[in-house]
Design a protein around this motif. Structure first.
Motif, PDB file in Angstrom:
ATOM      1  N   ILE A 157     -69.622   5.174  44.605  1.00 29.96           N
ATOM      2  CA  ILE A 157     -69.829   3.939  45.371  1.00 29.96           C
ATOM      3  C   ILE A 157     -69.246   4.128  46.765  1.00 29.96           C
ATOM      4  O   ILE A 157     -68.122   4.634  46.914  1.00 29.96           O
ATOM      5  N   GLU A 158     -70.049   3.756  47.760  1.00 26.28           N
ATOM      6  CA  GLU A 158     -69.573   3.884  49.151  1.00 26.28           C
ATOM      7  C   GLU A 158     -68.701   2.681  49.502  1.00 26.28           C
ATOM      8  O   GLU A 158     -69.106   1.536  49.286  1.00 26.28           O
ATOM      9  N   ILE A 159     -67.517   2.949  50.025  1.00 32.45           N
ATOM     10  CA  ILE A 159     -66.646   1.851  50.479  1.00 32.45           C
ATOM     11  C   ILE A 159     -66.583   1.846  52.016  1.00 32.45           C
ATOM     12  O   ILE A 159     -66.971   2.823  52.661  1.00 32.45           O
ATOM     13  N   SER A 160     -66.090   0.751  52.569  1.00 34.20           N
ATOM     14  CA  SER A 160     -66.017   0.636  54.032  1.00 34.20           C
ATOM     15  C   SER A 160     -64.800   1.378  54.563  1.00 34.20           C
ATOM     16  O   SER A 160     -63.758   1.438  53.901  1.00 34.20           O
ATOM     17  N   PRO A 161     -64.913   1.906  55.767  1.00 38.52           N
ATOM     18  CA  PRO A 161     -63.755   2.583  56.342  1.00 38.52           C
ATOM     19  C   PRO A 161     -62.631   1.619  56.718  1.00 38.52           C
ATOM     20  O   PRO A 161     -62.884   0.459  57.037  1.00 38.52           O
ATOM     21  N   VAL A 162     -61.416   2.127  56.637  1.00 36.57           N
ATOM     22  CA  VAL A 162     -60.249   1.386  57.131  1.00 36.57           C
ATOM     23  C   VAL A 162     -59.884   2.007  58.480  1.00 36.57           C
ATOM     24  O   VAL A 162     -59.730   3.226  58.578  1.00 36.57           O
TER      25      VAL A 162
ATOM     26  N   GLN B 108     -64.852  11.869  58.832  1.00 40.79           N
ATOM     27  CA  GLN B 108     -64.926  12.721  57.650  1.00 40.79           C
ATOM     28  C   GLN B 108     -65.552  11.950  56.500  1.00 40.79           C
ATOM     29  O   GLN B 108     -65.357  10.749  56.351  1.00 40.79           O
ATOM     30  N   LEU B 109     -66.333  12.693  55.717  1.00 42.25           N
ATOM     31  CA  LEU B 109     -66.813  12.144  54.455  1.00 42.25           C
ATOM     32  C   LEU B 109     -65.671  12.381  53.481  1.00 42.25           C
ATOM     33  O   LEU B 109     -65.372  13.526  53.122  1.00 42.25           O
ATOM     34  N   ASP B 110     -65.019  11.293  53.092  1.00 42.80           N
ATOM     35  CA  ASP B 110     -63.836  11.386  52.254  1.00 42.80           C
ATOM     36  C   ASP B 110     -64.208  10.854  50.881  1.00 42.80           C
ATOM     37  O   ASP B 110     -64.816   9.777  50.766  1.00 42.80           O
ATOM     38  N   LEU B 111     -63.876  11.583  49.822  1.00 45.48           N
ATOM     39  CA  LEU B 111     -64.211  11.083  48.481  1.00 45.48           C
ATOM     40  C   LEU B 111     -63.054  11.310  47.520  1.00 45.48           C
ATOM     41  O   LEU B 111     -62.195  12.163  47.745  1.00 45.48           O
ATOM     42  N   GLU B 112     -63.056  10.534  46.439  1.00 48.06           N
ATOM     43  CA  GLU B 112     -61.978  10.621  45.455  1.00 48.06           C
ATOM     44  C   GLU B 112     -62.530  10.213  44.093  1.00 48.06           C
ATOM     45  O   GLU B 112     -63.368   9.302  43.998  1.00 48.06           O
ATOM     46  N   VAL B 113     -62.079  10.921  43.046  1.00 44.84           N
ATOM     47  CA  VAL B 113     -62.589  10.686  41.695  1.00 44.84           C
ATOM     48  C   VAL B 113     -61.418  10.484  40.738  1.00 44.84           C
ATOM     49  O   VAL B 113     -60.515  11.326  40.658  1.00 44.84           O
ATOM     50  N   LYS B 114     -61.468   9.377  40.020  1.00 44.73           N
ATOM     51  CA  LYS B 114     -60.399   9.071  39.049  1.00 44.73           C
ATOM     52  C   LYS B 114     -60.407  10.101  37.912  1.00 44.73           C
ATOM     53  O   LYS B 114     -61.483  10.494  37.444  1.00 44.73           O
TER      54      LYS B 114
ATOM     55  N   ARG C  35     -58.034   2.004  41.796  1.00 38.24           N
ATOM     56  CA  ARG C  35     -57.585   0.970  40.848  1.00 38.24           C
ATOM     57  C   ARG C  35     -58.765   0.068  40.488  1.00 38.24           C
ATOM     58  O   ARG C  35     -58.745  -0.636  39.493  1.00 38.24           O
ATOM     59  N   THR C  36     -59.770   0.037  41.360  1.00 40.94           N
ATOM     60  CA  THR C  36     -60.915  -0.840  41.155  1.00 40.94           C
ATOM     61  C   THR C  36     -62.168  -0.050  40.790  1.00 40.94           C
ATOM     62  O   THR C  36     -62.969  -0.486  39.966  1.00 40.94           O
ATOM     63  N   LEU C  37     -62.342   1.117  41.412  1.00 39.59           N
ATOM     64  CA  LEU C  37     -63.582   1.891  41.235  1.00 39.59           C
ATOM     65  C   LEU C  37     -63.245   3.300  40.740  1.00 39.59           C
ATOM     66  O   LEU C  37     -62.149   3.793  40.987  1.00 39.59           O
ATOM     67  N   ASP C  38     -64.206   3.955  40.065  1.00 42.32           N
ATOM     68  CA  ASP C  38     -63.923   5.286  39.482  1.00 42.32           C
ATOM     69  C   ASP C  38     -64.233   6.449  40.414  1.00 42.32           C
ATOM     70  O   ASP C  38     -63.597   7.504  40.348  1.00 42.32           O
ATOM     71  N   LYS C  39     -65.281   6.277  41.220  1.00 39.74           N
ATOM     72  CA  LYS C  39     -65.717   7.384  42.102  1.00 39.74           C
ATOM     73  C   LYS C  39     -66.104   6.765  43.438  1.00 39.74           C
ATOM     74  O   LYS C  39     -67.041   5.958  43.482  1.00 39.74           O
ATOM     75  N   ILE C  40     -65.413   7.148  44.486  1.00 35.26           N
ATOM     76  CA  ILE C  40     -65.699   6.498  45.774  1.00 35.26           C
ATOM     77  C   ILE C  40     -65.940   7.522  46.882  1.00 35.26           C
ATOM     78  O   ILE C  40     -65.432   8.648  46.837  1.00 35.26           O
ATOM     79  N   PHE C  41     -66.716   7.096  47.877  1.00 33.85           N
ATOM     80  CA  PHE C  41     -66.801   7.886  49.107  1.00 33.85           C
ATOM     81  C   PHE C  41     -66.863   6.950  50.294  1.00 33.85           C
ATOM     82  O   PHE C  41     -67.208   5.772  50.163  1.00 33.85           O
ATOM     83  N   VAL C  42     -66.507   7.518  51.458  1.00 34.86           N
ATOM     84  CA  VAL C  42     -66.497   6.724  52.683  1.00 34.86           C
ATOM     85  C   VAL C  42     -66.716   7.658  53.873  1.00 34.86           C
ATOM     86  O   VAL C  42     -66.179   8.767  53.900  1.00 34.86           O
TER      87      VAL C  42
ATOM     88  N   SER D 239     -56.012  11.523  40.058  1.00 37.11           N
ATOM     89  CA  SER D 239     -57.304  11.694  40.741  1.00 37.11           C
ATOM     90  C   SER D 239     -57.333  13.020  41.483  1.00 37.11           C
ATOM     91  O   SER D 239     -56.315  13.690  41.655  1.00 37.11           O
ATOM     92  N   ALA D 240     -58.540  13.370  41.923  1.00 35.29           N
ATOM     93  CA  ALA D 240     -58.721  14.506  42.831  1.00 35.29           C
ATOM     94  C   ALA D 240     -59.833  14.133  43.794  1.00 35.29           C
ATOM     95  O   ALA D 240     -60.678  13.289  43.488  1.00 35.29           O
ATOM     96  N   GLY D 241     -59.804  14.772  44.947  1.00 27.96           N
ATOM     97  CA  GLY D 241     -60.833  14.474  45.945  1.00 27.96           C
ATOM     98  C   GLY D 241     -60.725  15.415  47.118  1.00 27.96           C
ATOM     99  O   GLY D 241     -59.932  16.364  47.110  1.00 27.96           O
ATOM    100  N   PHE D 242     -61.540  15.151  48.127  1.00 27.53           N
ATOM    101  CA  PHE D 242     -61.483  15.955  49.348  1.00 27.53           C
ATOM    102  C   PHE D 242     -62.132  15.195  50.499  1.00 27.53           C
ATOM    103  O   PHE D 242     -62.759  14.150  50.286  1.00 27.53           O
ATOM    104  N   GLY D 243     -61.969  15.740  51.688  1.00 27.02           N
ATOM    105  CA  GLY D 243     -62.609  15.166  52.867  1.00 27.02           C
ATOM    106  C   GLY D 243     -63.231  16.276  53.692  1.00 27.02           C
ATOM    107  O   GLY D 243     -62.590  17.292  53.951  1.00 27.02           O
ATOM    108  N   ILE D 244     -64.492  16.072  54.074  1.00 23.11           N
ATOM    109  CA  ILE D 244     -65.193  17.110  54.845  1.00 23.11           C
ATOM    110  C   ILE D 244     -65.607  16.537  56.204  1.00 23.11           C
ATOM    111  O   ILE D 244     -66.244  15.479  56.274  1.00 23.11           O
TER     112      ILE D 244
END
Ligand code: ASN
Length: 301
Positions: free
Chosen positions: A33-38, A109-115, A78-85, A266-271
């Motif tokens: 799920i795509e979330i909005s940038p902070v 950066q395309l930043d993502l994280e997976v629970k 805490r709310t979503l399992d797989k996110i990107f932004v 979790s684990a993730g990365f940003g490209i």
């Protein structure tokens, strides 16, 4: 600008637009799920290298401009399992970095994280989306690649891996540049030591001092593509790691308060999107990958 230059820039920007489209589509197919940038927050990535502070007063509280959304990614899980932004980051790099051709002080950066994910799982995810991306660009942007005189090779899975320690022993301090130059497919750098990374990447319980993290290095001399890893999420571990970095709990008090209520594994990365565009388009320097490049040390629009 001359007609030829405009045509080149148009091709780069058309490819960049396609990059964003394909990456978003591939991740959505995998239930991200795509979330909005902070953009502003009292907490942001401390980074492992010095940048000048970019802070503003917001109603009497000190906010930082986002250097990376790492902490918000952890909190979002805490709310979503797989996110990107697609996350705009501002890093006021030392002005000497304008010479590298790889640094902008504002980039996306395309930043993502997976629970509950492991490093290996997100590395495989990265390989899959990277391969799909190169295939799509070759197919959909054939005309633009011709304008740029760029030939792209679809890499094979799994990408090669090299441990940080081995890379250092073999190639010395400039190992990243050398590894990048001598390969013609992307290569993973893994097991980066604690001193070379931020406190939030997880320390390997079986190899103290070594982290469960990774960088991806582009071939053909284009250098670092992404960084990521598994994360520290337990309150006590986070505190220990902050201390081990010689940082203070006070510096991260707002994050620590939130971490106390519980973070999830979790684990993730940003490209970096501009670096990715530079690699795909075969551009000499990163400013060519942006309409409004922010070059360290320069006044830019
Ligand atoms: N986005 C990176 C990560 O997920 C952190 C960074 O950009 N410094 O690890």
């Amino acid at each position: 600008m001359k007609t030829k230059q405009i045509e080149k820039k148009k091709s780069v920007l058309r490819i960049q637009s396609e990059i964003r489209k394909v990456l978003g589509e591939e991740l959505r197919k995998k239930d991200f799920i795509e979330i909005s940038p902070v953009i502003l927050s009292p907490i942001t990535d401390p980074l492992n290298h010095p940048t000048a502070p970019a802070r503003i007063d917001c109603y009497g509280n000190e906010y930082s401009v986002t250097q990376s959304m790492i902490f918000h990614k952890q909190l979002a899980l805490r709310t979503l399992d797989k996110i990107f932004v697609f996350s705009p980051n501002v890093r006021l790099e030392p002005s000497g970095r304008k010479e590298t051709g790889r640094h902008l002080f504002e980039f996306t950066q395309l930043d993502l994280e997976v629970k509950d994910a492991t490093r290996e799982q997100v590395m495989e995810l990265c390989e899959d989306i990277f391969i799909e991306l190169i295939k799509s660009i070759k197919k959909e942007c054939d005309k633009e690649l011709k304008v740029l005189d760029r030939k792209l090779k679809v890499p094979k899975k799994p990408f090669k891996k090299i441990k940080y320690e081995e890379a250092y022993q073999k190639y010395g301090e400039r190992f990243e540049d050398i590894i990048s130059k001598i390969h013609d497919e992307p290569i993973w750098l893994i097991d980066i030591p604690l001193k070379s990374r931020e406190f939030y990447d997880k320390e390997d319980p079986e190899h103290p001092g070594i982290l469960r993290d990774m960088d991806l290095i582009y071939p053909e001399g284009y250098g670092e593509a992404l960084s990521g890893g598994e994360r520290e999420y337990e309150f006590e571990r986070i505190k220990t790691r902050i201390h081990k970095k010689g940082q203070t709990l006070e510096q991260f008090k707002d994050y620590i308060k939130l971490a106390k209520n519980g973070l999830l594994p979790s684990a993730g990365f940003g490209i970096g999107i501009e670096r990715l565009t530079r690699y795909i388009c075969g551009l000499k320097t990163i400013d060519e990958a942006s309409l409004f490049p922010k070059i360290p040390g320069k006044k830019c629009i």
